[in-house]
Design a protein around this motif. Structure first.
Motif, PDB file in Angstrom:
ATOM      1  N   HIS A  62      31.461  42.585   8.972  1.00  0.00           N
ATOM      2  CA  HIS A  62      32.752  42.236   9.018  1.00  0.00           C
ATOM      3  C   HIS A  62      33.619  42.179   7.807  1.00  0.00           C
ATOM      4  N   SER A  63      32.760  41.755   6.894  1.00  0.00           N
ATOM      5  CA  SER A  63      33.622  41.380   5.455  1.00  0.00           C
ATOM      6  C   SER A  63      32.577  41.414   4.277  1.00  0.00           C
ATOM      7  N   LEU A  64      33.257  41.878   3.037  1.00  0.00           N
ATOM      8  CA  LEU A  64      32.259  41.896   1.965  1.00  0.00           C
ATOM      9  C   LEU A  64      33.199  41.195   0.730  1.00  0.00           C
ATOM     10  N   ILE A  78      19.046  51.301 -10.141  1.00  0.00           N
ATOM     11  CA  ILE A  78      19.518  50.113 -10.094  1.00  0.00           C
ATOM     12  C   ILE A  78      18.766  49.277  -9.081  1.00  0.00           C
ATOM     13  N   VAL A  79      18.403  48.193  -9.218  1.00  0.00           N
ATOM     14  CA  VAL A  79      17.582  47.215  -8.239  1.00  0.00           C
ATOM     15  C   VAL A  79      18.611  46.364  -7.630  1.00  0.00           C
ATOM     16  N   TYR A  80      18.424  46.236  -6.235  1.00  0.00           N
ATOM     17  CA  TYR A  80      19.139  45.339  -5.535  1.00  0.00           C
ATOM     18  C   TYR A  80      18.347  44.089  -5.040  1.00  0.00           C
ATOM     19  N   GLN A  81      18.595  43.061  -5.373  1.00  0.00           N
ATOM     20  CA  GLN A  81      17.779  41.966  -4.753  1.00  0.00           C
ATOM     21  C   GLN A  81      18.888  41.172  -3.715  1.00  0.00           C
ATOM     22  N   VAL A  82      18.177  40.960  -2.294  1.00  0.00           N
ATOM     23  CA  VAL A  82      18.881  40.633  -1.407  1.00  0.00           C
ATOM     24  C   VAL A  82      18.513  38.980  -1.077  1.00  0.00           C
ATOM     25  N   GLU A  83      19.398  38.225  -0.914  1.00  0.00           N
ATOM     26  CA  GLU A  83      18.920  36.842  -0.536  1.00  0.00           C
ATOM     27  C   GLU A  83      19.591  36.655   0.965  1.00  0.00           C
ATOM     28  N   ARG A  84      18.737  36.062   1.930  1.00  0.00           N
ATOM     29  CA  ARG A  84      18.956  36.033   3.147  1.00  0.00           C
ATOM     30  C   ARG A  84      19.589  34.625   3.140  1.00  0.00           C
ATOM     31  N   VAL A  85      20.860  34.429   3.160  1.00  0.00           N
ATOM     32  CA  VAL A  85      21.514  33.268   2.924  1.00  0.00           C
ATOM     33  C   VAL A  85      21.884  32.499   4.462  1.00  0.00           C
ATOM     34  N   ARG A  86      21.888  33.072   5.489  1.00  0.00           N
ATOM     35  CA  ARG A  86      22.013  32.528   6.884  1.00  0.00           C
ATOM     36  C   ARG A  86      21.863  33.572   8.004  1.00  0.00           C
ATOM     37  N   ASP A  87      21.130  33.220   8.879  1.00  0.00           N
ATOM     38  CA  ASP A  87      21.162  33.833  10.212  1.00  0.00           C
ATOM     39  C   ASP A  87      21.371  33.090  11.504  1.00  0.00           C
ATOM     40  N   ARG A  95      23.382  37.632   0.472  1.00  0.00           N
ATOM     41  CA  ARG A  95      23.894  37.787  -0.861  1.00  0.00           C
ATOM     42  C   ARG A  95      23.059  38.710  -1.693  1.00  0.00           C
ATOM     43  N   VAL A  96      23.575  39.537  -2.418  1.00  0.00           N
ATOM     44  CA  VAL A  96      22.994  40.786  -3.313  1.00  0.00           C
ATOM     45  C   VAL A  96      23.406  40.662  -4.726  1.00  0.00           C
ATOM     46  N   VAL A  97      22.400  40.769  -5.528  1.00  0.00           N
ATOM     47  CA  VAL A  97      22.398  40.916  -6.668  1.00  0.00           C
ATOM     48  C   VAL A  97      22.040  42.302  -7.337  1.00  0.00           C
ATOM     49  N   PHE A 106      26.252  43.325 -10.942  1.00  0.00           N
ATOM     50  CA  PHE A 106      27.293  43.355  -9.512  1.00  0.00           C
ATOM     51  C   PHE A 106      26.554  42.146  -8.786  1.00  0.00           C
ATOM     52  N   HIS A 107      27.466  41.504  -8.249  1.00  0.00           N
ATOM     53  CA  HIS A 107      27.367  40.684  -7.237  1.00  0.00           C
ATOM     54  C   HIS A 107      28.028  40.931  -5.876  1.00  0.00           C
ATOM     55  N   LEU A 108      27.436  40.867  -4.701  1.00  0.00           N
ATOM     56  CA  LEU A 108      28.046  41.003  -3.381  1.00  0.00           C
ATOM     57  C   LEU A 108      27.666  39.939  -2.476  1.00  0.00           C
ATOM     58  N   THR A 109      28.735  39.610  -1.654  1.00  0.00           N
ATOM     59  CA  THR A 109      28.300  38.718  -0.419  1.00  0.00           C
ATOM     60  C   THR A 109      28.731  39.545   0.663  1.00  0.00           C
ATOM     61  N   ALA A 110      28.041  39.588   1.664  1.00  0.00           N
ATOM     62  CA  ALA A 110      28.379  40.370   2.926  1.00  0.00           C
ATOM     63  C   ALA A 110      28.123  39.236   4.174  1.00  0.00           C
ATOM     64  N   SER A 111      28.948  39.549   5.314  1.00  0.00           N
ATOM     65  CA  SER A 111      29.037  38.756   6.278  1.00  0.00           C
ATOM     66  C   SER A 111      28.954  39.678   7.686  1.00  0.00           C
ATOM     67  N   PHE A 112      27.981  39.511   8.588  1.00  0.00           N
ATOM     68  CA  PHE A 112      27.880  40.484   9.649  1.00  0.00           C
ATOM     69  C   PHE A 112      28.255  39.478  10.788  1.00  0.00           C
TER      70      PHE A 112
END
Length: 296
Positions: A62-64, A78-87, A95-97, A106-112
């Protein structure tokens, strides 16, 4: 079928098809193209794929919110490392680095969000010509110049999206008199993207970075021709309101409320063909007068 035989949409799907090298670590390819830096929409789209591949259930993004920290180098994975912040029960956060050659670019935070019902309203889509009544971007440039320059011809052949500007392009400074910082384009992927909703979301994320900063430039310089500014995306935010297909026509209305301090702010509203608002976008870009290059 070889890569050269693939349609532009198939090449885009292939670009978004990351390799999983660990549970939460992915690797994306970066085309070796004659560009100074990796296209920001590519990095954002791939990072969102990485985030989405670590979620479970029917929870569309729903947002990034993202920051472009360093320019990526074309042709280098490019390597993308994902952190599972919350379920949580309704929301999932990732969160993705993005790392290239050991450096964070690049940094990205995405919410589902689990779909729910609630209040409903939206502003109406502006009245604009239908995309079928507008020329393709390459055809408009070719008609003006008599021929499409070889770099643009190459780009047009590989371009994953059909882009049609709502207003005619301005080609010289005289045509900019009284121009407001606004721009609108119809876009759609050239060919089918399949039926995976995440692919359509990430493809539109890719496209959202293609023309948004046009609105900042319009009062200052023609969109096509000699550039007076070096420009780069600084950050990017998107809110996804409704389901959509990126291989069907969508209208991208863009405006720039302010440009100052070598930075320009742009916001966009994306509507589907029926007039439903499907995505909102915000981005700030860096604009420097061309001169000796330096790091941002």
């Amino acid at each position: 079928m070889t890569l050269n035989e693939a349609t532009p949409a198939e090449r885009l799907v292939d670009l978004l098809g990351l390799e999983r090298i660990e549970l939460d670590i992915f690797r994306g390819q970066s085309p070796d193209e004659s560009l100074q830096r990796v296209f920001g929409g590519q990095v954002a789209g791939q990072a969102l794929v990485a985030a989405g591949r670590t979620t479970e259930g029917d929870r569309p993004v729903h947002s990034l919110h993202a920051y472009f920290l360093r320019p990526g180098k074309p042709g280098i994975p490019i390597v993308y490392q994902v952190e599972r912040v919350r379920d949580g029960r309704s929301f999932t956060t990732r969160r993705v680095v993005a790392v290239q050659q050991g450096r964070t670019i690049f940094h990205l935070t995405a919410s589902f969000h689990q779909p729910e019902t609630g209040i409903e309203h939206q502003l109406a889509m502006p009245a604009v010509p239908d995309p079928e009544d507008l020329p393709k971007l390459a055809d408009e440039i070719r008609a003006r110049l008599g021929v499409l320059p070889e770099p643009l011809e190459r780009m047009a052949r590989r371009q994953a999206f059909d882009i049609r500007y709502v207003d005619r392009l301005r080609w010289d400074v005289q045509e900019l008199q009284g121009a407001e910082p606004r721009s609108g384009v119809w876009m759609r992927a050239i060919g089918s993207l399949g039926d995976d909703p995440l692919v359509h979301t990430c493809a539109l994320t890719y496209a959202s970075d293609m023309t948004l900063l046009d609105a900042v430039r319009i009062p200052v310089e023609p969109l096509w021709g000699q550039r007076g500014f070096d420009m780069a995306s600084l950050d990017h935010a998107m809110w996804f309101h409704r389901p959509f297909r990126a291989d069907e026509w969508f209208l991208y209305e863009q405006e720039s409320p302010i440009a100052t301090g070598a930075r320009g702010l742009a916001r966009g509203q994306i509507y589907d063909r029926s007039g439903q608002l499907i995505v909102s976008v915000m981005q700030e870009g860096l604009f420097r007068h061309l001169g000796p290059r330096r790091n941002a």
